[in-house]
Enzyme design. Structure first.
Site, PDB file in Angstrom:
ATOM      1  N   GLY A  30      43.690  38.664  47.968  1.00 12.08           N
ATOM      2  CA  GLY A  30      42.603  39.555  47.576  1.00 12.08           C
ATOM      3  C   GLY A  30      41.664  39.893  48.717  1.00 12.08           C
ATOM      4  O   GLY A  30      41.612  39.183  49.740  1.00 12.08           O
ATOM      5  N   ASN A  31      40.957  40.978  48.566  1.00 10.89           N
ATOM      6  CA  ASN A  31      39.928  41.335  49.550  1.00 10.89           C
ATOM      7  C   ASN A  31      38.922  42.300  48.945  1.00 10.89           C
ATOM      8  O   ASN A  31      39.221  43.010  47.984  1.00 10.89           O
ATOM      9  CB  ASN A  31      40.544  41.889  50.846  1.00 10.89           C
ATOM     10  N   GLU A  77      44.804  43.929  54.833  1.00 11.83           N
ATOM     11  CA  GLU A  77      44.814  45.048  53.888  1.00 11.83           C
ATOM     12  C   GLU A  77      43.638  46.002  54.127  1.00 11.83           C
ATOM     13  O   GLU A  77      43.432  46.932  53.362  1.00 11.83           O
ATOM     14  CB  GLU A  77      44.748  44.546  52.437  1.00 11.83           C
ATOM     15  N   HIS A  96      40.241  44.501  45.796  1.00 11.04           N
ATOM     16  CA  HIS A  96      41.696  44.394  45.623  1.00 11.04           C
ATOM     17  C   HIS A  96      42.036  42.972  45.184  1.00 11.04           C
ATOM     18  O   HIS A  96      41.542  42.002  45.765  1.00 11.04           O
ATOM     19  CB  HIS A  96      42.414  44.734  46.931  1.00 11.04           C
ATOM     20  N   HIS A  98      45.141  40.477  42.531  1.00 10.13           N
ATOM     21  CA  HIS A  98      46.464  40.416  41.900  1.00 10.13           C
ATOM     22  C   HIS A  98      46.329  39.838  40.490  1.00 10.13           C
ATOM     23  O   HIS A  98      46.949  38.816  40.180  1.00 10.13           O
ATOM     24  CB  HIS A  98      47.408  39.519  42.705  1.00 10.13           C
ATOM     25  N   HIS A 159      52.773  44.525  43.350  1.00 14.88           N
ATOM     26  CA  HIS A 159      51.755  43.928  44.211  1.00 14.88           C
ATOM     27  C   HIS A 159      50.496  43.506  43.439  1.00 14.88           C
ATOM     28  O   HIS A 159      50.224  42.318  43.314  1.00 14.88           O
ATOM     29  CB  HIS A 159      51.428  44.926  45.332  1.00 14.88           C
TER      30      HIS A 159
HETATM   31 ZN   LIG Z   1      47.310  42.111  47.828  1.00 13.66          ZN
END
Ligand SMILES: [Zn+2]
Length: 284
Positions: A30-31, A77, A96, A98, A159
């Protein structure tokens, strides 16, 4: 450091904590990023669990992705985030993650485009799937670019998901909405399928966006003719026509029933919804 920068760093820490607490990310996944000013962004560092960050860990970068300050390096990312900022001057933050149910839909190749819940229609509209791109390459920004002008949130094939908003917490809340919507959609499908909200009702809900303080332009494509406008790719919301009912049985459900007894029984309303859907699919 300005008060604004302190607040952004604190918000990123809090959003990361919630993403991890809700298991929307595992390990160092994640970011998150946010605009600091016209020249700089603040973003999360790579190789760190986003559930246990501190404000001093953040990385300041420019809009080309070059590091301006910070001891750590930004996420690989980051180019996806930069692409979103380039295409959406109106937004101030990107998240972002998952989240497992939404990512399940992304892996199965099933977009969340059915008109099912009023709050999802007013906030996100339909949620498309951006094509698969190898993480950390130019493929992912390229895939995201296609939909981001029309959508504040999307699934990323095989993704995860990405959302954007005016600030960190609003982008984070859209991630929550996507995962919640995926969970409800999965349960409804396990129970036999969704009843869809009719097009007329969708239009009414769209009209209420102002009342909820949701700014235009709406990331919602009410009909196929809007989809091609200004080369903006917009995933049309599945909302069948029905002049009499606000909720319309999902056509695929009627067909499922038909395969069971070898006979198709449709009400007049279902038949017209089926035809309207077929016509719309042909136009696409
Ligand atoms: Zn990712």
């Amino acid at each position: 450091m300005t008060r604004i920068e302190e607040q952004i760093r604190a918000d990123i820490v809090e959003a990361g904590r919630r993403l991890y607490a809700r298991a929307y990310i595992a390990s160092n996944d994640g970011n998150i990023s946010a605009r600091l000013d016209d020249h700089r962004l603040i973003t999360t560092p790579k190789s760190v669990s986003k559930g246990f960050m501190t404000p001093d860990m953040m990385v300041v970068v420019d809009y080309e992705g070059r590091k301006v300050s910070g001891e750590r390096d930004p996420s690989t990312e980051l180019p996806m985030h930069l692409e979103i900022y380039r295409n959406r001057p109106d937004i101030g933050a990107v998240v972002h993650a998952h989240p497992p149910l939404a990512t399940g839909f992304a892996v199965a190749g099933i977009p969340l485009t059915r008109a099912v819940l009023a709050e999802v229609i007013t906030t996100l509209g339909s949620i498309p799937i951006a094509e698969y791109g190898t993480p950390s390459t130019g493929e992912l920004p390229e895939a995201v670019r296609k939909y981001i002008k029309a959508h504040d949130g999307m699934l990323l094939a095989n993704h995860g998901a990405v959302t954007c908003g005016p600030d960190v917490m609003s982008a984070y809340y859209k991630m929550e909405t996507i995962e919640h919507f995926a969970k409800i959609s999965l349960v409804a499908r396990l129970l036999g399928g969704e009843n869809l909200i009719s097009r007329g009702e969708v239009e009414r809900l769209q009209g209420l966006r102002g009342m909820y303080g949701i700014p235009s332009p709406a990331p919602l494509c009410a009909d196929a003719s809007e989809a091609g406008r200004d080369q903006v790719v917009c995933q049309v919301l599945e909302a069948p026509e029905s002049t009499t009912e606000r909720l319309v049985p999902d056509v695929s459900l009627a067909l499922k029933q038909a395969s069971r007894d070898g006979e198709i029984r449709l009400t007049y309303g279902e038949l017209t919804a089926l035809i309207a859907d077929a016509v719309r699919t042909l136009k696409d």
